[in-house]
Design a protein around this motif. Structure first.
Motif, PDB file in Angstrom:
ATOM      1  N   VAL A   7      30.657   0.845 -13.092  1.00  0.00           N
ATOM      2  CA  VAL A   7      29.751  -0.181 -13.625  1.00  0.00           C
ATOM      3  C   VAL A   7      29.944  -0.293 -15.129  1.00  0.00           C
ATOM      4  O   VAL A   7      29.843   0.688 -15.854  1.00  0.00           O
ATOM      5  CB  VAL A   7      28.292   0.179 -13.292  1.00  0.00           C
ATOM      6  CG1 VAL A   7      27.340  -0.862 -13.908  1.00  0.00           C
ATOM      7  CG2 VAL A   7      28.094   0.253 -11.788  1.00  0.00           C
ATOM      8  N   PRO A  10      24.762  -3.548 -17.320  1.00  0.00           N
ATOM      9  CA  PRO A  10      23.598  -3.506 -16.437  1.00  0.00           C
ATOM     10  C   PRO A  10      23.676  -4.619 -15.371  1.00  0.00           C
ATOM     11  O   PRO A  10      24.194  -5.710 -15.633  1.00  0.00           O
ATOM     12  CB  PRO A  10      22.413  -3.761 -17.379  1.00  0.00           C
ATOM     13  CG  PRO A  10      22.933  -3.427 -18.736  1.00  0.00           C
ATOM     14  CD  PRO A  10      24.377  -3.768 -18.717  1.00  0.00           C
ATOM     15  N   PRO A  11      23.162  -4.354 -14.130  1.00  0.00           N
ATOM     16  CA  PRO A  11      23.158  -5.384 -13.084  1.00  0.00           C
ATOM     17  C   PRO A  11      22.203  -6.525 -13.455  1.00  0.00           C
ATOM     18  O   PRO A  11      21.249  -6.340 -14.211  1.00  0.00           O
ATOM     19  CB  PRO A  11      22.682  -4.630 -11.848  1.00  0.00           C
ATOM     20  CG  PRO A  11      21.940  -3.451 -12.372  1.00  0.00           C
ATOM     21  CD  PRO A  11      22.585  -3.088 -13.663  1.00  0.00           C
ATOM     22  N   ILE A  24      26.698  -7.072 -10.152  1.00  0.00           N
ATOM     23  CA  ILE A  24      26.914  -5.741 -10.754  1.00  0.00           C
ATOM     24  C   ILE A  24      28.279  -5.757 -11.459  1.00  0.00           C
ATOM     25  O   ILE A  24      29.317  -5.644 -10.791  1.00  0.00           O
ATOM     26  CB  ILE A  24      26.883  -4.639  -9.685  1.00  0.00           C
ATOM     27  CG1 ILE A  24      25.575  -4.713  -8.865  1.00  0.00           C
ATOM     28  CG2 ILE A  24      27.020  -3.254 -10.328  1.00  0.00           C
ATOM     29  CD1 ILE A  24      25.545  -3.767  -7.681  1.00  0.00           C
ATOM     30  N   SER A  46      17.902  -3.562  -9.066  1.00  0.00           N
ATOM     31  CA  SER A  46      18.605  -3.724 -10.340  1.00  0.00           C
ATOM     32  C   SER A  46      18.093  -2.721 -11.371  1.00  0.00           C
ATOM     33  O   SER A  46      18.869  -2.083 -12.091  1.00  0.00           O
ATOM     34  CB  SER A  46      18.422  -5.160 -10.858  1.00  0.00           C
ATOM     35  OG  SER A  46      18.941  -5.288 -12.156  1.00  0.00           O
ATOM     36  N   GLU A  47      16.749  -2.596 -11.450  1.00  0.00           N
ATOM     37  CA  GLU A  47      16.196  -1.680 -12.448  1.00  0.00           C
ATOM     38  C   GLU A  47      16.522  -0.221 -12.095  1.00  0.00           C
ATOM     39  O   GLU A  47      16.806   0.602 -12.977  1.00  0.00           O
ATOM     40  CB  GLU A  47      14.683  -1.873 -12.509  1.00  0.00           C
ATOM     41  CG  GLU A  47      14.299  -3.194 -13.163  1.00  0.00           C
ATOM     42  CD  GLU A  47      12.791  -3.452 -13.122  1.00  0.00           C
ATOM     43  OE1 GLU A  47      12.068  -2.574 -12.586  1.00  0.00           O
ATOM     44  OE2 GLU A  47      12.374  -4.511 -13.616  1.00  0.00           O
ATOM     45  N   ARG A  50      20.126   0.275 -12.997  1.00  0.00           N
ATOM     46  CA  ARG A  50      20.289   0.360 -14.453  1.00  0.00           C
ATOM     47  C   ARG A  50      19.906   1.745 -14.971  1.00  0.00           C
ATOM     48  O   ARG A  50      20.599   2.345 -15.795  1.00  0.00           O
ATOM     49  CB  ARG A  50      19.440  -0.711 -15.140  1.00  0.00           C
ATOM     50  CG  ARG A  50      19.502  -0.667 -16.669  1.00  0.00           C
ATOM     51  CD  ARG A  50      18.490  -1.629 -17.284  1.00  0.00           C
ATOM     52  NE  ARG A  50      18.523  -1.519 -18.731  1.00  0.00           N
ATOM     53  CZ  ARG A  50      19.312  -2.216 -19.552  1.00  0.00           C
ATOM     54  NH1 ARG A  50      20.146  -3.089 -19.018  1.00  0.00           N
ATOM     55  NH2 ARG A  50      19.287  -2.024 -20.849  1.00  0.00           N
ATOM     56  N   TRP A  53      22.469   4.182 -14.054  1.00  0.00           N
ATOM     57  CA  TRP A  53      23.702   3.947 -14.852  1.00  0.00           C
ATOM     58  C   TRP A  53      23.557   4.529 -16.260  1.00  0.00           C
ATOM     59  O   TRP A  53      24.468   5.194 -16.776  1.00  0.00           O
ATOM     60  CB  TRP A  53      23.945   2.434 -14.891  1.00  0.00           C
ATOM     61  CG  TRP A  53      25.106   2.006 -15.736  1.00  0.00           C
ATOM     62  CD1 TRP A  53      26.398   2.295 -15.571  1.00  0.00           C
ATOM     63  CD2 TRP A  53      25.022   1.188 -16.913  1.00  0.00           C
ATOM     64  NE1 TRP A  53      27.156   1.718 -16.531  1.00  0.00           N
ATOM     65  CE2 TRP A  53      26.336   1.014 -17.383  1.00  0.00           C
ATOM     66  CE3 TRP A  53      23.970   0.566 -17.613  1.00  0.00           C
ATOM     67  CZ2 TRP A  53      26.641   0.263 -18.517  1.00  0.00           C
ATOM     68  CZ3 TRP A  53      24.269  -0.197 -18.721  1.00  0.00           C
ATOM     69  CH2 TRP A  53      25.598  -0.336 -19.178  1.00  0.00           C
ATOM     70  N   VAL A  54      22.385   4.286 -16.899  1.00  0.00           N
ATOM     71  CA  VAL A  54      22.142   4.824 -18.240  1.00  0.00           C
ATOM     72  C   VAL A  54      22.133   6.348 -18.195  1.00  0.00           C
ATOM     73  O   VAL A  54      22.759   7.017 -19.026  1.00  0.00           O
ATOM     74  CB  VAL A  54      20.807   4.290 -18.804  1.00  0.00           C
ATOM     75  CG1 VAL A  54      20.403   5.067 -20.054  1.00  0.00           C
ATOM     76  CG2 VAL A  54      20.904   2.805 -19.097  1.00  0.00           C
ATOM     77  N   GLN A 109      29.760   3.414 -21.704  1.00  0.00           N
ATOM     78  CA  GLN A 109      29.371   2.010 -21.880  1.00  0.00           C
ATOM     79  C   GLN A 109      28.375   1.902 -23.031  1.00  0.00           C
ATOM     80  O   GLN A 109      27.330   2.566 -23.015  1.00  0.00           O
ATOM     81  CB  GLN A 109      28.736   1.468 -20.597  1.00  0.00           C
ATOM     82  CG  GLN A 109      29.649   1.569 -19.384  1.00  0.00           C
ATOM     83  CD  GLN A 109      30.983   0.862 -19.610  1.00  0.00           C
ATOM     84  OE1 GLN A 109      31.011  -0.191 -20.272  1.00  0.00           O
ATOM     85  NE2 GLN A 109      32.066   1.430 -19.080  1.00  0.00           N
ATOM     86  N   GLU A 111      26.161  -0.213 -23.976  1.00  0.00           N
ATOM     87  CA  GLU A 111      24.774  -0.596 -23.652  1.00  0.00           C
ATOM     88  C   GLU A 111      24.027   0.551 -22.991  1.00  0.00           C
ATOM     89  O   GLU A 111      22.802   0.639 -23.088  1.00  0.00           O
ATOM     90  CB  GLU A 111      24.773  -1.822 -22.727  1.00  0.00           C
ATOM     91  CG  GLU A 111      25.121  -3.109 -23.456  1.00  0.00           C
ATOM     92  CD  GLU A 111      24.916  -4.315 -22.551  1.00  0.00           C
ATOM     93  OE1 GLU A 111      23.774  -4.515 -22.084  1.00  0.00           O
ATOM     94  OE2 GLU A 111      25.909  -5.036 -22.319  1.00  0.00           O
ATOM     95  N   ALA A 112      24.771   1.426 -22.338  1.00  0.00           N
ATOM     96  CA  ALA A 112      24.127   2.544 -21.632  1.00  0.00           C
ATOM     97  C   ALA A 112      23.702   3.640 -22.595  1.00  0.00           C
ATOM     98  O   ALA A 112      22.693   4.312 -22.375  1.00  0.00           O
ATOM     99  CB  ALA A 112      25.059   3.100 -20.565  1.00  0.00           C
TER     100      ALA A 112
END
Length: 943
Positions: A7, A10-11, A24, A46-47, A50, A53-54, A109, A111-112
């Motif tokens: 990933v 974020p989705p 995704i 999605s949340e 996310r 993923w973070v 990533q 953003e993560a």
């Protein structure tokens, strides 16, 4: 299944006309898309995704947090480093950073992990992408800050503040740093400051610094100077002292040194003794030694190797073609013939008068090349080779500068003379040597007429000793032996190099002598060692780790003098510590000790030999050019720079002179035969007269290429008490300076300057690369001589045999050299060979002009019959020869330089060449009523 590793963002859940779409983003070209879900479910998924993923990215970063923090701190520190970011310090970090980048940072990533952490990761990744630029920026920042931080230190470490270049060289601290220190540029100040700086800045402890010098007195002076200037007790050592200490530490005791190790004269004498003993003891070896002296002592070049007579004659004069019998001959092939005759006990005369009186017919007296005294046989050697013709036949050809038709006509005339007077003539030819059968062919031709009585090897060798040919050969053997041992060469390698560099039979003949000499030399060492053994043994102890080096900074003075074995020792010491540095100070323009084993290749390829590695680049190093001389005025400094840089292999350096000369600073004084002492006295008188009353006595350094050129110093000091006079050889003068320098006997010849002995191409067999530029080392010796002078340089040179260096300095206006002669004289070119026509005084008191190559070129001209002083010269585009006094003569129709004067013959008056009988050019005397007006003459110009 969706892997969190895949990933990339974020989705995203979006409502649409046909339901909710969940995208995704991934590293694939297309995002993963889920359709048809209810919005609330898609949003919750999605949340959750996310958050996972973070957490996944942060968790990965957390596992390498300590490693990443170290890396990030190092990258930030590189922007304003507290230590010079040398390749050896930064390279390991680059490798570490690249490994972490590939395993982690490239996969995180932004953003993560959040904007702050993403920026920090980007810093490290930018460094990984371009570490060279990052290091360069760090170096610039460090150097700038350090120069400012240590300004007071640089202002006060020496009696005068260090220059900008000197300061830079001290602060720069690369894996390998080379400081180019020209003559008088203050290299000792740089080494002193460097050692003090390393300790005072806390970079090194005194025991971690190794100061190396080549001479014992230089090491002692450096030790005293470092401690006096900085208060830091660092003992400088010679390479030999260091090596001896290493051997003692590892082996528990130090082997005895050979008696000749510290005495060059004793070393050369040992080589001479070995040669003598081998001649008397071993037949095969003695034969090889005698063959060397008889046929290979000089370079085997003939007229075919040159484009002009002038070049050929200059070469002959530099080689000193002296036979075993003692006379000088006019070609290498004649030398071979003469020495073969001597070896085989055949008595001969060289160029005797022919036994029968010949009708002149305009020819000179006939002098055949050789006459065998017992048999009366004559030998003529003809300089002709065979050439294939288009129709499959062959014809005889001559060297490029020889008139073929005239030469062949001379051959025919000589044959006719012998046929007419019933004398036996044996002929030899250049093509026979070309085909490898000159001497075997001669033996066959002489067999019916003479009986060979070969002389004993000892007898021939004693003759070689009488001719003083053993001394120079022993010096060549000694130089070769030292370089052979120092570089770790084998005979097979030398033979291969000989083939590669096309050194031919001479190299093979040399190696046939060197091999048994080297074997005997090693035997005579017994259990003792020489300096080469000492250095190499210490290097092996360091390479194997038996010696643990405490040194992390190795400072080497006079680096241009380093040899292969010394370089090996330095590399071995450096290799023991990943952060060890080499700081070398030297001047390749002053590399003049090849005879002692120095190898200029090591300085010219400094990076390849000693540099580090960084980001895939090898040989990483830094060069700093001091670019300034505190010694010589502009005219001397610039002329010396131009002179040495004629060799394109020399490293370029900028020169800022010590001052500006208001009068010519370089003068050449030409001397006639036996006039050297008088001219030297005149030069010293001029210098003495320029000393202002009450001023300090000026220093005058008399320089000679050899020890035997030293004049009577006691007498000179008595004559010139207002001068402080010293004599040194150029090699011994290195590091010295004087207000005025006088270079003595800058003449041509085998023991002239440039010396034909020390630049022997055979030494290329034990050098990593050949020096193709002619007289490369001798040109550097001349540079050293020139740059000993502060204010004036005076060069004394023979008018008839000037050094090629002097000719170059005088000929080219860019050098700004003032030629000093008794009166203004124009150089005249010899029309016969291209040499110079020299003004000489005849026994009759008259003035003549003789070719500088008098032994080979017989061009001799009288001065103008009208003024008795100047030389008439041909006027281009006319048939006239004109003198500066205004006299005009008809030009000789046969030769380049001659003119016609009235002569008397059997058939009355006629016009004949002034060069008669060398030239038989003539013309009819004009009738009285049409005869042009002639200048008033003092005589008829007869010889």
């Amino acid at each position: 299944m969706v892997s969190l590793d895949a990933v990339s963002a974020p989705p995203i859940a979006r409502k649409g006309a046909f339901g909710t779409t969940l995208a995704i983003p991934s590293g694939d070209p297309f995002a993963i898309v889920m359709k048809g879900a209810r919005y609330s479910e898609a949003q919750a998924f999605s949340e959750g995704l996310r958050g996972a993923w973070v957490a996944f990215n942060l968790d990965r970063l957390a596992k390498e947090a300590a490693r990443f923090e170290r890396m990030h701190a190092a990258v930030e520190a590189l922007a304003q480093p507290s230590r010079y970011p040398a390749a050896c310090l930064v390279a390991p970090f680059v490798d570490d950073a690249r490994t972490l980048d590939a395993a982690l940072l490239s996969k995180l990533q932004p953003e993560a992990i959040g904007p702050e952490m993403a920026a920090r990761v980007a810093q490290v990744r930018n460094f990984v992408a371009d570490p060279r630029n990052a290091r360069a920026g760090g170096i610039e920042a460090y150097v700038s800050a350090e120069l400012e931080r240590w300004k007071d230190f640089f202002d006060t470490i020496e009696s005068k503040p260090l220059t900008a270049e000197q300061r830079l060289s001290v602060v720069v601290d690369e894996d390998a740093t080379l400081v180019l220190a020209g003559a008088g540029s203050g290299k000792t100040s740089v080494i002193t400051a460097k050692a003090a700086y390393l300790v005072k800045s806390g970079i090194r402890q005194p025991e971690e610094i190794l100061l190396l010098a080549f001479a014992k007195n230089a090491a002692e002076e450096m030790s005293v100077r470092v401690e006096a200037r900085s208060g830091v007790p660092i003992v400088a050592r010679t390479f030999h002292a260091l090596a001896y200490d290493i051997i003692g530490v590892v082996e528990g005791s130090k082997p005895a040194l050979a008696d000749h190790a510290t005495d060059d004269l004793a070393f050369t004498n040992l080589i001479k003794q070995i040669l003598k003993d081998l001649v008397r003891a071993v037949s095969d070896v003695s034969r090889a030694i005698i063959q060397w002296f008889a046929h290979f002592l000089v370079e085997p070049k003939t007229e075919w190797d040159f484009k002009t007579k002038h070049e050929f004659y200059t070469h002959l004069e530099s080689q000193d073609l002296r036979t075993l019998q003692g006379e000088k001959v006019k070609s290498y092939e004649e030398l071979q013939i003469a020495n073969w005759l001597y070896e085989n006990g055949i008595e001969y005369e060289y160029e005797p008068d022919y036994e029968h009186k010949l009708d002149g017919a305009g020819r000179r007296d006939y002098t055949p090349d050789f006459r065998l005294t017992e048999s009366g046989i004559y030998i003529e050697h003809f300089g002709v080779r065979r050439q294939k013709t288009a129709d499959g036949g062959e014809r005889l050809v001559t060297a490029p500068f020889v008139d073929r038709e005239e030469y062949l006509a001379g051959m025919t005339w000589k044959r006719e003379v012998h046929a007419e007077h019933d004398t036996t003539l044996i002929e030899t030819y250049s093509y026979e040597r070309q085909e490898g059968r000159l001497l075997t062919g001669l033996a066959e031709k002489l067999a019916p007429h003479v009986t060979l009585k070969p002389r004993a090897m000892e007898t021939i060798y004693d003759r070689v000793l009488e001719l003083n040919q053993v001394d120079t050969f022993s010096q060549l053997l000694g130089t070769f032996l030292r370089k052979f041992k120092s570089g770790g060469y084998s005979l097979a390698e030398c033979e291969a190099r000989s083939e590669q560099r096309k050194l031919g039979k001479r190299a093979k003949a040399f190696l046939d002598v060197f091999a048994p000499v080297y074997e005997e030399y090693e035997k005579r060492l017994g259990g003792r060692i020489d300096f080469e053994d000492m250095i190499l043994r210490a290097a092996r102890h360091a390479e194997t780790g038996r010696y643990a080096s405490p040194f992390r900074h190795i400072l080497v003075d006079e680096f241009q003098d380093i040899s292969q074995s010394r370089a090996r020792l330095v590399k071995a010491l450096k290799a023991q510590h990943a952060d060890a540095r080499i700081f070398a100070v030297g001047d390749d323009w002053q590399s003049i000790f090849r005879f002692a084993g120095s190898d200029i290749h090591l300085m010219r390829h400094f990076g390849e030999e000693f540099g580090g590695e960084f980001d895939g680049a090898r040989g990483v190093h830094r060069t700093v050019d001091l670019g300034r001389t505190f010694r010589s005025v502009d005219q001397i400094a610039y002329a010396a720079r131009t002179f040495v840089l004629r060799n394109p292999a020399q490293l370029d350096k900028q020169i800022i002179p010590a001052g500006t000369a208001s009068e010519p600073a370089i003068r050449v004084v030409m001397t006639a035969k036996d006039e050297d002492g008088q001219k030297l006295s005149e030069v010293l008188a001029t210098i003495s007269a320029t000393r202002p009353e009450g001023a300090k006595a000026p220093t005058v350094l008399l320089l000679g290429r050899y020890r035997f050129l030293e004049p009577d110093m006691r007498d000179l000091k008595r004559q010139f008490p207002r001068l402080r006079l010293t004599y040194k050889t150029i090699h011994a003068s290195k590091g010295l300076e004087a207000d005025h320098v006088v270079l003595l006997a800058a003449n041509s010849g085998r023991t002239g300057f440039p010396s034909e002995i020390v630049d022997d191409p055979l030494l290329d067999l034990v050098s990593p690369e050949a020096e193709p530029y002619e007289h490369a080392e001798e040109r550097r010796v001349m540079y050293v001589a020139m740059t000993r002078a502060r204010h004036t340089l005076t060069i004394l040179a023979s008018n008839s045999r000037p050094s090629s260096f002097v000719t170059e300095l005088k000929k080219e206006p860019g050098y700004g050299v003032a030629a000093v002669t008794d009166e203004a004289e124009e150089d005249h070119e010899c029309g016969e060979c291209g040499g110079r026509l020299l003004r000489v005084q005849g026994k009759d008191g008259r003035t003549w002009y003789r070719c500088e190559h008098a032994q080979h070129c017989e061009n001799l001209l009288p001065a103008c019959p009208s003024c008795g002083a100047a030389l008439p010269r041909k006027v281009d585009g006319t048939a006239e020869v004109r003198c500066t006094c205004g006299a005009v003569y008809p030009a000789c129709p046969n030769c380049t330089d001659g003119w016609l004067v009235e002569r008397s013959g059997r058939f009355g008056a006629f016009l004949g060449c002034v060069r008669y009988p060398r030239c038989t050019g003539k013309d009819k005397l004009a009738k009285p009523d049409h005869q042009p007006s002639k200048p008033r003459r003092k005589g008829r110009g007869r010889r």
